[in-house]
Motif scaffolding. Structure first.
Motif, mmCIF file in Angstrom:
data_model
loop_
_atom_site.group_PDB
_atom_site.id
_atom_site.type_symbol
_atom_site.label_atom_id
_atom_site.label_comp_id
_atom_site.label_asym_id
_atom_site.label_seq_id
_atom_site.Cartn_x
_atom_site.Cartn_y
_atom_site.Cartn_z
ATOM 1 N N LEU A 28 -8.372 -6.634 -13.217
ATOM 2 C CA LEU A 28 -7.307 -5.938 -12.512
ATOM 3 C C LEU A 28 -6.343 -5.318 -13.511
ATOM 4 C CD1 LEU A 28 -6.569 -8.491 -9.680
ATOM 5 C CD2 LEU A 28 -8.005 -6.448 -9.598
ATOM 6 N N ALA A 29 -5.824 -4.155 -13.157
ATOM 7 C CA ALA A 29 -4.890 -3.462 -14.031
ATOM 8 C C ALA A 29 -3.609 -4.272 -14.166
ATOM 9 C CB ALA A 29 -4.591 -2.082 -13.459
ATOM 10 N N GLU A 30 -3.062 -4.274 -15.353
ATOM 11 C CA GLU A 30 -1.809 -4.992 -15.603
ATOM 12 C C GLU A 30 -0.636 -4.186 -15.055
ATOM 13 O OE1 GLU A 30 -1.510 -7.999 -16.955
ATOM 14 O OE2 GLU A 30 -3.653 -8.185 -17.317
ATOM 15 N N ASP A 31 0.382 -4.864 -14.588
ATOM 16 C CA ASP A 31 1.635 -4.254 -14.145
ATOM 17 C C ASP A 31 1.455 -3.239 -13.015
ATOM 18 O OD1 ASP A 31 2.991 -5.754 -16.073
ATOM 19 O OD2 ASP A 31 2.571 -4.252 -17.593
ATOM 20 N N VAL A 32 0.512 -3.506 -12.125
ATOM 21 C CA VAL A 32 0.281 -2.657 -10.954
ATOM 22 C C VAL A 32 0.452 -3.531 -9.720
ATOM 23 C CG1 VAL A 32 -1.404 -1.248 -9.731
ATOM 24 C CG2 VAL A 32 -1.290 -1.166 -12.215
ATOM 25 N N PRO A 33 1.134 -3.038 -8.687
ATOM 26 C CA PRO A 33 1.320 -3.848 -7.479
ATOM 27 C C PRO A 33 -0.004 -4.213 -6.815
ATOM 28 C CG PRO A 33 2.699 -1.884 -7.420
ATOM 29 C CD PRO A 33 1.778 -1.744 -8.589
ATOM 30 N N VAL A 34 0.001 -5.351 -6.155
ATOM 31 C CA VAL A 34 -1.142 -5.794 -5.356
ATOM 32 C C VAL A 34 -0.656 -5.851 -3.910
ATOM 33 C CG1 VAL A 34 -2.814 -7.632 -4.977
ATOM 34 C CG2 VAL A 34 -1.935 -7.222 -7.264
ATOM 35 N N PHE A 35 -1.538 -5.490 -2.977
ATOM 36 C CA PHE A 35 -1.180 -5.449 -1.570
ATOM 37 C C PHE A 35 -2.077 -6.400 -0.789
ATOM 38 C CE2 PHE A 35 -0.047 -1.548 -3.604
ATOM 39 C CZ PHE A 35 1.201 -1.245 -3.100
ATOM 40 N N PHE A 36 -1.494 -7.139 0.169
ATOM 41 C CA PHE A 36 -2.214 -8.161 0.926
ATOM 42 C C PHE A 36 -2.064 -7.954 2.423
ATOM 43 C CE2 PHE A 36 -1.055 -10.047 -3.093
ATOM 44 C CZ PHE A 36 -2.219 -10.690 -3.485
ATOM 45 N N LYS A 37 -3.046 -8.451 3.172
ATOM 46 C CA LYS A 37 -2.999 -8.419 4.639
ATOM 47 C C LYS A 37 -3.801 -9.599 5.162
ATOM 48 C CE LYS A 37 -4.699 -5.485 8.413
ATOM 49 N NZ LYS A 37 -5.718 -6.328 8.984
ATOM 50 N N MET A 38 -3.225 -10.397 6.044
ATOM 51 C CA MET A 38 -3.922 -11.521 6.675
ATOM 52 C C MET A 38 -4.593 -11.037 7.953
ATOM 53 S SD MET A 38 -3.381 -14.223 4.811
ATOM 54 C CE MET A 38 -3.866 -15.498 5.938
ATOM 55 N N GLU A 39 -5.828 -11.500 8.186
ATOM 56 C CA GLU A 39 -6.566 -11.093 9.379
ATOM 57 C C GLU A 39 -7.697 -12.090 9.620
ATOM 58 O OE1 GLU A 39 -6.776 -9.167 12.550
ATOM 59 O OE2 GLU A 39 -5.660 -8.014 11.062
ATOM 60 N N GLU A 40 -8.183 -12.147 10.821
ATOM 61 C CA GLU A 40 -9.369 -12.966 11.107
ATOM 62 C C GLU A 40 -10.607 -12.109 10.872
ATOM 63 O OE1 GLU A 40 -11.064 -15.806 14.595
ATOM 64 O OE2 GLU A 40 -9.039 -15.987 13.784
ATOM 65 N N TRP A 41 -11.594 -12.675 10.177
ATOM 66 C CA TRP A 41 -12.836 -11.959 9.860
ATOM 67 C C TRP A 41 -13.977 -12.971 9.891
ATOM 68 C CZ3 TRP A 41 -15.076 -10.863 4.500
ATOM 69 C CH2 TRP A 41 -16.122 -9.958 4.579
ATOM 70 N N GLU A 42 -15.015 -12.643 10.594
ATOM 71 C CA GLU A 42 -16.178 -13.517 10.722
ATOM 72 C C GLU A 42 -15.759 -14.908 11.193
ATOM 73 O OE1 GLU A 42 -18.184 -13.243 6.917
ATOM 74 O OE2 GLU A 42 -19.071 -11.315 7.461
ATOM 75 N N GLY A 43 -14.779 -14.942 12.106
ATOM 76 C CA GLY A 43 -14.341 -16.199 12.710
ATOM 77 C C GLY A 43 -13.424 -17.058 11.860
ATOM 78 N N LYS A 44 -12.968 -16.537 10.705
ATOM 79 C CA LYS A 44 -12.097 -17.313 9.826
ATOM 80 C C LYS A 44 -10.898 -16.475 9.405
ATOM 81 C CE LYS A 44 -15.788 -17.990 7.310
ATOM 82 N NZ LYS A 44 -16.612 -18.240 6.169
ATOM 83 N N PRO A 45 -9.757 -17.118 9.130
ATOM 84 C CA PRO A 45 -8.628 -16.361 8.586
ATOM 85 C C PRO A 45 -8.941 -15.920 7.157
ATOM 86 C CG PRO A 45 -8.086 -18.698 8.720
ATOM 87 C CD PRO A 45 -9.444 -18.511 9.341
ATOM 88 N N VAL A 46 -8.666 -14.656 6.862
ATOM 89 C CA VAL A 46 -8.989 -14.082 5.557
ATOM 90 C C VAL A 46 -7.793 -13.291 5.053
ATOM 91 C CG1 VAL A 46 -10.453 -12.360 4.392
ATOM 92 C CG2 VAL A 46 -11.455 -13.927 6.039
ATOM 93 N N THR A 47 -7.578 -13.320 3.744
ATOM 94 C CA THR A 47 -6.577 -12.478 3.116
ATOM 95 C C THR A 47 -7.290 -11.302 2.468
ATOM 96 O OG1 THR A 47 -5.145 -14.360 2.671
ATOM 97 C CG2 THR A 47 -4.721 -12.354 1.417
ATOM 98 N N PHE A 48 -7.062 -10.103 3.018
ATOM 99 C CA PHE A 48 -7.599 -8.887 2.415
ATOM 100 C C PHE A 48 -6.650 -8.432 1.319
ATOM 101 C CE2 PHE A 48 -9.719 -8.890 6.520
ATOM 102 C CZ PHE A 48 -11.021 -8.654 6.123
ATOM 103 N N VAL A 49 -7.200 -7.859 0.257
ATOM 104 C CA VAL A 49 -6.433 -7.478 -0.922
ATOM 105 C C VAL A 49 -6.755 -6.031 -1.288
ATOM 106 C CG1 VAL A 49 -5.984 -8.006 -3.347
ATOM 107 C CG2 VAL A 49 -6.590 -9.847 -1.772
#
Length: 114
Positions: A28-49
């Protein structure tokens, strides 16, 4: 906001949270923002990035959309869903140019985000 994606779970608003470091196969690039989103996927809670980085065998920069591993700790860098190549100066995810990573290289579903 991610829209028009073939995986409805990936669509939606991502929140910025933290700055990247290096993890696993994708550097991953240094000093670059990361973005997250919580959602259910394939029947489980998942954090998309959504983050910017490189494959270890490729020096090109790209933004990618993926998810955290099943433990919720490390980026599951072996299976990105969508990628968009970019220049090293790009500090925010692009609004166009996304491609689907499917088959052996990922689990993305057409169409790519718009």
């Amino acid at each position: 906001v991610v829209e028009g994606c073939g995986m409805s779970e990936v669509n939606g608003t991502y929140r910025q949270d933290g700055i990247t470091g290096n993890q696993r196969r994708i550097r991953l690039a240094e000093d670059v923002p990361v973005f997250f989103k919580m959602e259910e996927w394939e029947g489980k809670p998942v954090t998309f990035v959504m983050a910017r980085g490189k494959y270890t065998n490729d020096e090109r920069e790209y933004w990618w959309i993926g998810h955290l591993d099943s433990a919720g700790r490390n980026l599951d860098s072996t299976r990105p869903l969508y990628v968009a190549h970019c220049s090293a100066e790009v500090q925010v995810p692009p609004s166009h140019g996304w491609t689907v990573m499917a088959g052996l290289y990922g689990k993305g579903v057409s169409p790519a985000p718009k």
